[in-house]
Enzyme design. Structure first.
Site, mmCIF file in Angstrom:
data_model
loop_
_atom_site.group_PDB
_atom_site.id
_atom_site.type_symbol
_atom_site.label_atom_id
_atom_site.label_comp_id
_atom_site.label_asym_id
_atom_site.label_seq_id
_atom_site.Cartn_x
_atom_site.Cartn_y
_atom_site.Cartn_z
ATOM 1 N NE ARG A 198 -4.523 0.159 2.123
ATOM 2 C CZ ARG A 198 -5.372 -0.851 2.032
ATOM 3 N NH1 ARG A 198 -4.952 -2.086 2.006
ATOM 4 N NH2 ARG A 198 -6.660 -0.606 1.963
ATOM 5 N NE ARG A 244 -13.722 -3.082 5.927
ATOM 6 C CZ ARG A 244 -12.819 -2.965 4.962
ATOM 7 N NH1 ARG A 244 -12.752 -3.876 3.995
ATOM 8 N NH2 ARG A 244 -11.994 -1.951 4.943
ATOM 9 N NE ARG A 303 -11.325 2.385 4.025
ATOM 10 C CZ ARG A 303 -12.549 1.852 3.905
ATOM 11 N NH1 ARG A 303 -13.598 2.453 4.441
ATOM 12 N NH2 ARG A 303 -12.711 0.731 3.264
#
Ligand code: ADP
Ligand code: ADP
Ligand code: ADP
Length: 214
Positions: free
Chosen positions: A89, A161, A172
């Site tokens: 990532r 979630r 994000r």
């Protein structure tokens, strides 16, 4: 098969990776699933990670690289190949992965990037339902379970979630564009990068993935 999936939250990594893993009998390592298992078990790592995940930040490179290293060494299915989902990532994670795989004589073959416009991701993320034990994901509208809020295979309950809300998603996505998107250039320079149109239906995305593999 030795591949990684790149793509923003909601692109379809967790939907496509298990299909490939089944087909190639390779392991599917989802760092998000591994971290969520730590959160659920209340390990030291889980306690630290939960706060970061709920804010849409990233867990440190050192911790993530160690997790992947441990899994590749200990998970026997990974001997047949691996599909990494959610890792790397950051560019340093991609570099460390390269070093690790070179040392094992199992270099990465391809990096598959699921490409999709941010505007399509809000509805995918806010409708997502997951089966925590398997990591399987469903969608209230695009991929509904046979019985509402229930996993098709086990009959167990589905959950949302805690980071699948618009606020955390916005964070994000920003993290993705600044920290993760630059990885594409790293794999392009090695001629390993393959772009996949992830706005298409799941079946069509699967076909394109198969066509992109070595
Ligand atoms: P999504 O499927 O929505 O892309 P993931 O399940 O892959 O999200 O990851 C959830 C969260 O776990 C991330 O927002 C991040 O906080 C953390 N995480 C997962 N993988 C990594 C990683 N390789 N490096 C750092 N943090 C990670
Ligand atoms: P990621 O792992 O990349 O965060 P997921 O595979 O969990 O993404 O997909 C996010 C949500 O979108 C899930 O609810 C999933 O059922 C749904 N989804 C996945 N692929 C598609 C697609 N091609 N078209 C429409 N919805 C999809
Ligand atoms: P437990 O609490 O069950 O003993 P942890 O959650 O502390 O386990 O750690 C699980 C895995 O995450 C370890 O195998 C280790 O590789 C990695 N890890 C945890 N914390 C760190 C850290 N600070 N630095 C590097 N790796 C870490």
């Amino acid at each position: 098969l030795r591949t990684v999936f790149l793509g923003p939250p909601g692109a379809g990594k967790g939907t496509q990776a298990p299909l490939l893993s089944e087909y190639f009998k390779a392991c599917h390592l989802s760092t998000g699933d591994i971290l969520r298992a730590h959160v659920k078990q209340g390990t030291d790592l889980g306690i630290q990670a939960k706060e970061i995940m709920d804010m849409g930040g990233l867990v440190s490179d050192e911790i993530m690289v160690n997790i992947i290293k441990d899994e590749l060494e200990s998970n026997l299915t990974c001997k047949n190949g691996f599909i990494l989902d959610g890792f790397p990532r950051t560019v340093p994670q991609a570099q460390k992965l390269d070093e690790m795989l070179t040392a094992r004589n199992t270099p990465l073959e391809t990096a598959l990037e699921l490409e999709i416009d941010d505007s399509l991701l809000v509805s995918r993320i806010t409708g997502r339902l997951i089966h925590p034990a398997s990591g399987r994901s469903y969608h209230t509208e695009f991929n509904p379970p046979k019985v509402a809020m229930t996993d098709d295979a086990t009959g167990e309950p589905l959950v949302r979630r805690s980071d699948d809300n618009v606020e955390a998603l916005t964070k994000r996505l920003a993290t993705y564009h600044t920290q993760t998107a630059p990885i594409a250039a790293f794999y392009k320079s090695q001629y390993k990068w393959r772009g996949i149109d992830a706005a298409k239906k799941p079946d069509e995305v699967s076909v394109r993935i198969m066509e992109s593999l070595p």
